[in-house]
Design a protein around this motif. Sequence first.
Motif, short mmCIF file in Angstrom:
data_model
loop_
_atom_site.label_atom_id
_atom_site.label_comp_id
_atom_site.label_asym_id
_atom_site.label_seq_id
_atom_site.Cartn_x
_atom_site.Cartn_y
_atom_site.Cartn_z
N ARG A 1 0.83 -1.20 0.00
CA ARG A 1 0.00 0.00 0.00
C ARG A 1 0.87 1.25 0.00
N ASP A 2 0.30 2.31 -0.53
CA ASP A 2 1.01 3.59 -0.55
C ASP A 2 1.00 4.18 0.86
N PRO A 3 2.16 4.30 1.49
CA PRO A 3 2.20 4.81 2.88
C PRO A 3 1.86 6.29 2.98
N ASN A 4 1.75 6.96 1.84
CA ASN A 4 1.43 8.40 1.83
C ASN A 4 -0.03 8.67 1.47
N ASP A 5 -0.81 7.61 1.35
CA ASP A 5 -2.24 7.75 1.08
C ASP A 5 -2.97 7.91 2.42
N ALA A 6 -3.17 9.14 2.83
CA ALA A 6 -3.72 9.42 4.17
C ALA A 6 -5.10 8.79 4.38
N ARG A 7 -5.94 8.82 3.37
CA ARG A 7 -7.29 8.27 3.52
C ARG A 7 -7.24 6.77 3.78
N THR A 8 -6.40 6.05 3.06
CA THR A 8 -6.28 4.60 3.26
C THR A 8 -5.71 4.28 4.63
N VAL A 9 -4.72 5.05 5.04
CA VAL A 9 -4.11 4.82 6.36
C VAL A 9 -5.15 5.02 7.46
N ALA A 10 -5.96 6.07 7.36
CA ALA A 10 -6.98 6.35 8.36
C ALA A 10 -8.02 5.23 8.40
N LYS A 11 -8.41 4.75 7.23
CA LYS A 11 -9.39 3.66 7.19
C LYS A 11 -8.80 2.37 7.75
N THR A 12 -7.50 2.19 7.58
CA THR A 12 -6.85 1.00 8.12
C THR A 12 -6.88 1.00 9.64
N VAL A 13 -6.72 2.17 10.24
CA VAL A 13 -6.80 2.27 11.71
C VAL A 13 -8.17 1.80 12.19
N PHE A 14 -9.21 2.28 11.53
CA PHE A 14 -10.57 1.89 11.93
C PHE A 14 -10.79 0.40 11.65
N GLY A 15 -10.27 -0.08 10.52
CA GLY A 15 -10.42 -1.49 10.19
C GLY A 15 -9.75 -2.40 11.19
N MET A 16 -8.58 -2.00 11.71
CA MET A 16 -7.90 -2.79 12.73
C MET A 16 -8.74 -2.89 14.00
N ALA A 17 -9.41 -1.80 14.34
CA ALA A 17 -10.26 -1.81 15.53
C ALA A 17 -11.37 -2.84 15.38
N LEU A 18 -11.98 -2.87 14.23
CA LEU A 18 -13.06 -3.83 13.99
C LEU A 18 -12.54 -5.27 13.99
N GLU A 19 -11.31 -5.46 13.47
CA GLU A 19 -10.72 -6.79 13.48
C GLU A 19 -10.48 -7.28 14.90
N HIS A 20 -10.11 -6.37 15.78
CA HIS A 20 -9.90 -6.75 17.18
C HIS A 20 -11.22 -7.19 17.82
N LEU A 21 -12.27 -6.46 17.55
CA LEU A 21 -13.57 -6.83 18.10
C LEU A 21 -14.00 -8.20 17.58
N LYS A 22 -13.76 -8.42 16.30
CA LYS A 22 -14.12 -9.70 15.69
C LYS A 22 -13.32 -10.84 16.31
N ALA A 23 -12.02 -10.63 16.52
CA ALA A 23 -11.16 -11.66 17.10
C ALA A 23 -11.56 -11.99 18.52
N LEU A 24 -12.12 -11.00 19.22
CA LEU A 24 -12.53 -11.19 20.61
C LEU A 24 -14.00 -11.57 20.72
N ASP A 25 -14.63 -11.78 19.56
CA ASP A 25 -16.03 -12.16 19.51
C ASP A 25 -16.93 -11.15 20.21
N ARG A 26 -16.65 -9.88 19.95
CA ARG A 26 -17.47 -8.80 20.49
C ARG A 26 -18.18 -8.09 19.33
N PRO A 27 -19.40 -7.65 19.54
CA PRO A 27 -20.13 -6.96 18.48
C PRO A 27 -19.53 -5.59 18.18
#
Length: 220
Positions: free
Chosen positions: A24-50
């Motif tokens: 991924r392009d490390p200078n694509d600010a929009r993608t980086v920001a969305k990745t932060v939010f996506g990681m949060a959702l992945e953590h909830l999924k891994a912990l079986d939390r809604p």
Amino acid sequence: MQRTAILVDGAFFLARYRKVWADRDPNDARTVAKTVFGMALEHLKALDRPRESLYRIFFYDCPPLDKTLTKPISGEAFDFSRTNAATFRRELHDQLRRQRKLALRLGRLVDRGEWQLKRNAYQQLHDAELEWEDLTDEHFEPDMRQTQIDMKIGLDIATLTYKRLVDQIILVAGDAGFVPAAKLARYEGIDVILDPMWQGISADLHEHIDGLQSVCPRPA
């Protein structure tokens, strides 16, 4: 409902981002920001939390250096506020502010008005691969450091803990700067999980967390 707060050390996350998502392009600010939010959702999924159990994402970073310094060799003026890195940081902060459930916490970037030799240049000098008279501006970097970040992380952990806003805290970080606050949270019954994004951590760090979990792709 059980609630989870996710605290992200921005400088650490961005450094790991370049290794974890090398395609991924490390200078694509929009993608980086969305990745932060996506990681949060992945953590909830891994912990079986809604998804509704996400209390908030806290992202800690510093504004870019807004200062002009004189280059150490050429003596030319260099405006750091006009660099690509500064532009990216400003765009990233703007994109993060637009993300749902995300709070941007900004510290300060302090510089001493001096330049220091880059680590690889020092090593080249040490190995006699580079001579002192061959040094150029590119071999130096400004002597600066982040301040207030660890303090803000600690205050947020204390607030989340004592106000019983969450029952679980996930820290995306790689050093031991958070340990005192993590010990406080654990003492008060909060589940503390560390996500080092697959970076190795010291053995004694394990005793100050309740779990170790990385949800991003593992670098080759």
